[in-house]
Design an enzyme around this catalytic site. Structure first.
Site, mmCIF file in Angstrom:
data_model
loop_
_atom_site.group_PDB
_atom_site.id
_atom_site.type_symbol
_atom_site.label_atom_id
_atom_site.label_comp_id
_atom_site.label_asym_id
_atom_site.label_seq_id
_atom_site.Cartn_x
_atom_site.Cartn_y
_atom_site.Cartn_z
ATOM 1 C CD GLU A 250 -1.789 -2.395 1.235
ATOM 2 O OE1 GLU A 250 -0.670 -2.708 1.684
ATOM 3 O OE2 GLU A 250 -2.651 -3.237 0.904
ATOM 4 C CG HIS B 99 -9.044 -7.907 7.827
ATOM 5 N ND1 HIS B 99 -8.749 -9.038 7.074
ATOM 6 C CD2 HIS B 99 -7.859 -7.299 8.054
ATOM 7 C CE1 HIS B 99 -7.451 -9.097 6.865
ATOM 8 N NE2 HIS B 99 -6.880 -8.062 7.454
#
Lengths: 327, 80, 349
Positions: free
Chosen positions: A61, A130
């Site tokens: 990322e 998550h």
């Protein structure tokens, strides 16, 4: 002409339209190409636009967000898709130290017209790591704009609004919204960034929310209406900037406030909104402001525990009763 | 001045003298003194005001001919 | 809010007589204060209160025997903090609502709707507030408790007076017409000049006859409530002036523009319920006045006159007098004078 379609389709069409109309636009992220996007937003794009404009990135990322920022500074219009907000922490340095500050640090020479999209929210049994709703965190940072489309129309409009904007914009798409359906009018004039939208007018209680909780708020509205409690439901749409004007106008009308946010309470956007109401409309309040937020625990994996940890319609209704009783 | 205008003028003057009354309370065929709790004073004041507006003076002997809204309209329209 | 109850002052005590209150309503009390004396079989005992607060209401009169556990007083606990919502605070300021007063009537939190409800009471029902009702209630209770009323009633033939009035009015423009109500008031004033004992006060066990005749006229406010402002110095007025003053007084009463003296200097009350079709009125004297004259509806009734039965316009006039100040004879004289005056209307002008 409006038509009934899904949130996923709306995002997809908005990106497709931008890709068609502006050669500078490209999409980059994990699995956006061959896989068609983790939430299937870019299905078929690789075939249509080719691998130069639909770029599958490594699992890094920080790297691909940084690349996007570089491209934006150099005149491109990148759409960076970070699979979910949970992975955006790996790109925090790029987003906060680079994207939000380059315009300032270059003395106004380099703006960063990047659009970073990511899925957010819990409720899918994805466990503690998550299931975050930390969009409120990003709203803390000057130089960023934080959009939270809740409706099919906004899912479409906000992509265009963000690409037209000269500065970095983060779009948080709640993963539970992709399959929701709603009306989409691709010719409608979009409501500008920074404007909240009143979904239901009411006189008894202002309910401020955004994203997926708009749907829960509307259900609560329906139930409360049957009891004669007239709730004004406002979709904030944008967490930074917040539409202070719309918020205060509603507070002035109802004198009671509830905020529904999937984030945790401590240091959250709900806390920020309360602080602003306190600063700007204290003497309009007829009862203490209340919030329905997620329990301050890591999101549980067990389905029933996760449900209990998140804002639910019953809780919103109960909280509305409490506010009404107090005033 | 047509009948509707006369009626409007009468209603306006009644409301003027007795502002607490709602227009909807003035029923065509009810004795206005009884139904609106207008006393003899108010009644006289209404007639005085209508005299000013319409130029028709109602003699005391004719008070029974103007005790409802409809009768008033009728009375004044015949004399205008 | 809590009740102060008759305490048990010994296992064998079933009841005690409350002898004397050491406090009155509105007093602040502290835990441990002696608030009353009670007499038990063991003698007079002082009793103390167990909390801080304000005496809201005394429920029991002195010298009443009360069982243990009987509520004796209501204490408004000062520890019950009153919260006022910010919106309520702001609105109260805008409307001029007295929050302290509201707080004394409220439990818990004062909110916007309570402030606005208070304002409605003070604003739209302006002079007809609960306050007015309470003032009337107090005065009338006092009147009925203290004043020994006597009542006299007579039927007065109004045929001649009304005929004369009709004649007079037919020659006048509408704005100068005289109403029967004004005629009756004027006649009453003339009768009071002949029988002045009814015009005045009873105060400190003495009668005070007043030379100014300021009849308080009962005027209904359409949205409820009734007040009796005075027409001042009617003794100097002729019929036209009386009519004019009455007109002026009613108009100002209903628009809320009365002068102070008009609300305080009444020397007698005249109440006319004739417009509502009432036949006769038996009034309650407004202290310290000593009389109230009631006028009923002027009705067509069968009337015997010169050995003939005929239809006549007749009004029932009633007098309620304070028996401490006058006797029925005085009242009868007054009604008789009034009747005579009304039979000679031409002298009324």
């Amino acid at each position: 002409m409006s038509e009934n379609t899904t949130y996923r389709e709306a995002v997809k069409r908005a990106i497709h339209k931008a890709m068609k109309e502006d050669e500078r636009v490209f999409l980059m992220g994990e699995d956006v190409g061959r896989y068609g996007g983790s939430y299937a937003v870019s299905m078929g794009f690789l075939e249509e636009f080719g691998s130069e404009r639909i770029i599958d990135t490594p699992l890094c990322e920080s790297g691909f967000t940084g690349a996007g920022i570089g491209a934006a500074v150099n005149g491109m219009r990148p759409i960076v898709e970070i699979m979910t907000i949970n992975f955006s922490f790996l790109a925090l340095d790029q987003i906060i130290n680079s994207a939000s500050k380059l315009l300032y640090m270059s003395g106004g020479q380099f703006n960063v017209p990047i659009v970073i999209r990511m899925a957010t929210g819990g409720g899918n049994q994805l466990g503690a790591q998550h299931s975050h709703s930390l969009e409120g965190w990003y709203a803390h940072v000057p130089g960023l704009k934080v959009l939270t489309p809740a409706t099919v129309q906004d899912a479409y409009d906000m992509v265009g609004l963000a690409l037209d904007h000269p500065d970095p914009i983060l779009i948080f798409e709640n993963s539970n919204l992709y399959n929701t359906k709603g009306e989409l009018d691709t010719n409608a004039t979009p409501l500008p960034i920074g404007k909240a939208k009143i979904h239901r007018e009411g006189k008894d209680l202002t309910l401020l929310t955004y994203g997926v909780n708009l749907l829960k708020a509307l259900k609560a509205h329906e139930r409360l209406a049957k009891e004669g409690i007239d709730v004004e439901v406002i979709d904030l749409r944008s967490l930074r900037p917040l539409d202070d004007e719309a918020i205060m106008a509603s507070v002035k009308k109802t004198h009671r406030v509830m905020i529904v946010d999937e984030g945790w309470k401590s240091g959250s956007i709900s806390a920020e909104i309360m602080a602003r109401i306190n600063e700007q409309a204290f003497y309009e309040l007829d009862a203490p402001m209340v919030r329905v937020c997620s329990a301050e625990v890591p999101f549980p994996y067990a389905e029933h525990l996760e449900r209990a940890a998140m804002p639910q319609v019953d809780e919103i209704v109960a909280m509305a009763h409490k506010v009404m009783e107090e005033s | 001045m047509n009948i509707a205008d006369i009626k409007k003028t009468i209603i306006k003057e009644i409301l003027n003298i007795a502002p607490e009354i709602e227009e909807a309370e003035i029923v065509d065929d009810e004795n206005i003194q009884h139904s609106l709790e207008i006393d003899s004073f108010d009644f006289l004041k209404i007639l005085i005001a209508l005299n000013e507006k319409l130029g028709v003076e109602v003699p005391e002997a004719d008070y029974t001919k103007v005790d409802t809204l409809n009768k008033m309209v009728d009375y004044f329209s015949k004399r205008l | 809010m809590s009740e102060f109850i008759m305490p048990s002052l010994g296992a064998d005590m079933e009841s005690a007589v409350l002898m004397e209150w050491k406090i009155k309503e509105g007093d602040k009390v502290k835990k441990g204060d002696i608030i009353a004396e009670v007499e038990t079989s063991k003698g007079v005992i002082e009793i103390e209160i167990f909390e801080d607060g304000i005496v809201e209401k005394l429920l029991v009169e002195p010298e009443t025997e009360c069982k243990v556990g009987t509520p004796l007083a209501i204490i408004h606990s000062v520890s019950e903090r009153i919260n006022i919502s910010p919106a309520a605070k702001k609105r109260a300021k805008e409307l001029g609502v007295d929050l302290e007063k509201l707080a004394s009537q409220t439990k818990g939190t004062i909110n916007l709707s309570q402030v606005e409800a208070t304002d409605e009471k003070t604003e739209t029902k302006a002079p007809t507030t609960d306050g007015m009702r309470q003032a009337i209630a107090r005065a009338m209770s006092k009147s009925n408790t203290e004043i020994p009323h006597y009542y006299l009633s007579t039927s007065i033939n109004m045929t001649a007076a009304l005929k004369w009035l009709e004649e007079l009015n037919s020659q006048r423009p509408i704005g100068e017409r005289i109403l029967p109500a004004a005629l009756l008031i004027h006649a009453i004033v003339l009768a009071l000049k002949k029988v002045p004992q009814l015009n005045g006060f009873w105060q400190n066990d003495t009668q005070e006859i007043i030379s100014e005749i300021n009849p308080g006229i009962a005027i209904a406010l359409r949205k409820g409530g009734l007040i009796t402002p005075a027409i001042l110095n009617t003794q100097e007025m002729n019929l036209n002036e009386t009519m004019h003053s009455l007109d002026d007084l009613i108009t100002r009463t209903r628009t809320g523009k009365l002068k102070g003296g008009e609300m305080t200097q009444q020397t007698i009350t005249i109440t006319n319920l004739g417009d509502l079709g009432i036949e006769s009125v038996f009034g309650v004297i407004y202290p310290p006045q000593v009389a109230i004259v009631g006028i009923g509806n002027i009705m067509d009734v069968p009337w015997a006159e010169n050995d003939m039965l005929c239809a006549r316009k007749v009004v029932k006039v009633t007098l309620a007098g304070d028996h401490r100040a006058t006797d029925g004879r005085i009242g009868a004289q007054f009604l008789d004078k009034l009747d005579k005056i009304l039979q000679k209307p031409e002298e009324l002008l």
